[in-house]
Design a protein around this motif. Sequence first.
Motif, PDB file in Angstrom:
ATOM      1  N   TRP A 116      37.334  43.969  31.971  1.00 47.06           N
ATOM      2  CA  TRP A 116      37.623  42.598  32.364  1.00 47.06           C
ATOM      3  C   TRP A 116      38.206  41.780  31.216  1.00 47.06           C
ATOM      4  O   TRP A 116      38.501  40.598  31.399  1.00 47.06           O
ATOM      5  N   ALA A 173      39.599  36.091  39.549  1.00 45.02           N
ATOM      6  CA  ALA A 173      38.762  37.286  39.663  1.00 45.02           C
ATOM      7  C   ALA A 173      37.683  37.095  40.723  1.00 45.02           C
ATOM      8  O   ALA A 173      37.393  38.017  41.490  1.00 45.02           O
ATOM      9  N   SER A 201      36.528  38.115  34.318  1.00 47.28           N
ATOM     10  CA  SER A 201      35.520  38.142  35.382  1.00 47.28           C
ATOM     11  C   SER A 201      34.925  36.770  35.672  1.00 47.28           C
ATOM     12  O   SER A 201      34.305  36.571  36.709  1.00 47.28           O
TER      13      SER A 201
END
Length: 84
Positions: A43, A12, A7
């Motif tokens: 994630w 991302a 993340s």
Amino acid sequence: MREAKLSRQRLALLGLGAVGSVLLSVYPQSWEERLQELRRVDWSRSNPDWERRIMVKGQISRSRTSIGRMVAYLKGYLGLPLTK
């Protein structure tokens, strides 16, 4: 944290931006509500969903194809329509 979680990676963030744009256009009144579903995404780099989508042999692929795959994955998670 950057080493363990996707993340925080550029890939991302680009995927989240693209999905956010779609959410705003498709659900202008309830996009925030729908965005909450992303909390359920794993994630971590060890998530097997990432392998051969955006990771190859444990390394993040930064190609356009990988960004597209990230967007498709997140759209699927949120129940958004996929495009070509």
